[in-house]
Design a protein around this motif. Sequence first.
Motif, short mmCIF file in Angstrom:
data_model
loop_
_atom_site.label_atom_id
_atom_site.label_comp_id
_atom_site.label_asym_id
_atom_site.label_seq_id
_atom_site.Cartn_x
_atom_site.Cartn_y
_atom_site.Cartn_z
N GLY A 18 -44.66 -33.15 -10.59
CA GLY A 18 -45.73 -34.13 -10.79
C GLY A 18 -46.25 -34.18 -12.21
N GLY A 19 -45.60 -33.46 -13.13
CA GLY A 19 -46.04 -33.45 -14.52
C GLY A 19 -47.27 -32.61 -14.77
N GLN A 20 -47.63 -31.75 -13.81
CA GLN A 20 -48.85 -30.93 -13.94
C GLN A 20 -48.48 -29.53 -14.43
OE1 GLN A 20 -49.46 -31.84 -9.83
NE2 GLN A 20 -51.38 -32.88 -10.24
N VAL A 21 -47.79 -29.50 -15.57
CA VAL A 21 -47.33 -28.24 -16.13
C VAL A 21 -48.50 -27.38 -16.59
CG1 VAL A 21 -45.88 -27.19 -17.92
CG2 VAL A 21 -45.17 -29.32 -16.82
N VAL A 22 -49.50 -28.01 -17.18
CA VAL A 22 -50.66 -27.26 -17.66
C VAL A 22 -51.39 -26.61 -16.49
CG1 VAL A 22 -52.88 -27.44 -18.83
CG2 VAL A 22 -50.93 -28.75 -19.66
N GLN A 23 -51.62 -27.37 -15.44
CA GLN A 23 -52.31 -26.82 -14.28
C GLN A 23 -51.55 -25.65 -13.69
OE1 GLN A 23 -53.51 -29.73 -11.34
NE2 GLN A 23 -53.39 -28.25 -9.68
N SER A 24 -50.23 -25.79 -13.56
CA SER A 24 -49.42 -24.70 -13.02
C SER A 24 -49.49 -23.48 -13.92
CB SER A 24 -47.97 -25.17 -12.84
OG SER A 24 -47.17 -24.13 -12.33
#
Length: 484
Positions: free
Chosen positions: A144-150
């Motif tokens: 989902g493109g949520q690399v920062v959150q992960s």
Amino acid sequence: MGIAAAMAAKGIGMAAPLVITPACFRYLGEQRYGLWMAVTALTAMAWFADLGLGNGLLTRLSHLADDVRQQAREISSAFATVGAVAVALLCGLVLVNPLVPWDRLLNVDDPAVAGEASTLVLLCFGAFAVNIPLSLIQRVQYAGGQVVQSSVWQSAAALASMTAVLLAIAAGWSPLAVIACAVLVVPLTNLLNTVVYFGLQQPAKRPGPTLVHRATASGLLRLGLRFFVLTTMSSIALNVDSPLVANVLGLTVAAHYAVVVKLFGVLSVFVGIVGMTLWPVNGAALSRGEVAWVRRHTRRMVLLYGSVVGSIGLVLVGWGHQLVELWIGGVDAAAVPVTVLAGLACWSLLVAVTSPLILVQNSIGLLRPQFVGWASFLVLATGLKVWGLHRFGLVAVPVAACVAYLVTMVPAVAVGYRGALRASQPRSDRQAAAAVDRSVTAPADGDVPVPVGADVPVPAGGVVPTSADRDMPSEGRHRVRVDS
């Protein structure tokens, strides 16, 4: 900005193991710490136990950005399948663990440490098995493109683990309790991440028993099993060093070597963060036939990886012993000479510059060339390492890896990369329509694997993307829906 923020978050998380490593090394002692690192390497070899569904899920979700319902089916089917695998692994571990002579297998000399070997294996492998389904949340967030959150969640897990370990050491807890604090916090944090993500942030994607779909699970499993075979070989090949060193040279040398390898692990963290960001981006671009953009972007990544990893590697070779002394203290420099540092730097550079080419192949599920490369590398590298350890000592480990990689993986990666680009050239409307009836199968003769439930791109009129598309993948091309 996303990659930079993810690297910053990951950098914070990396501070945690850098802090607890010297504390654990001194508190646990060389033998027990070496045993822990050897068992950790064995669990790393077993990452294939998720049947490749984590990577398969990442690949398939990158083609389903506009279909939340199908994403929920994919996620639910992945959790159900991997959850069953985790339960089976736990049952097998409880039955088999008492029968394996871990102390003799890993060359444990200290009687007190030998008595703890079976319990330590049960603890580490048990935490690993529980974390298999829980770690799927990272693939969902990457897709989902949520690399920062992960990355923030992973950093939080590292910091929580560091705090728990330091408090346990300060309280004088038993060595096994200290190790438990180190290995159990990660699955607990992944559980919390999963609850928050599906409960509060993305309830539409929330997995559930009613969303487990047989056709979806079947397609996901077929793609996942191909990743499973690939990951099995690559994980064993990349993590066999510590057990081999422990078996041939003893746990003390293995402990010192593990510390140095952790230092060079900084390089793999950079490659991994950027790679997970590019995987779904490459998949989406190739699905639209934007080969020129992918080729240009891949070249840039090769140069970026080579310059960053090469520069840091030179620094670690020149000042590695001083850094280890400041970091850990008490590590025998003679046991890990500068030639070993140079070998590890060369190895890190080889892996880094080939990584972007591998990611292009992974993004469309083209795995056959890598299968040949990793199988050849595993056989050749392991044989060379065993022979070299007996004849030349520790320096043979990274040197053998570099030689085997150049002979086996580099040619395979080059062939696969060209094949992936050739297979993703824009196709006519008729060819795209014919692809609708295909499920996920091994690519052959340039075919592009089309997952069940994925979107098949049809470039308008079969026209190659124009110069307006040069710098970023374009959006909004006409698509044909592939229903399960």
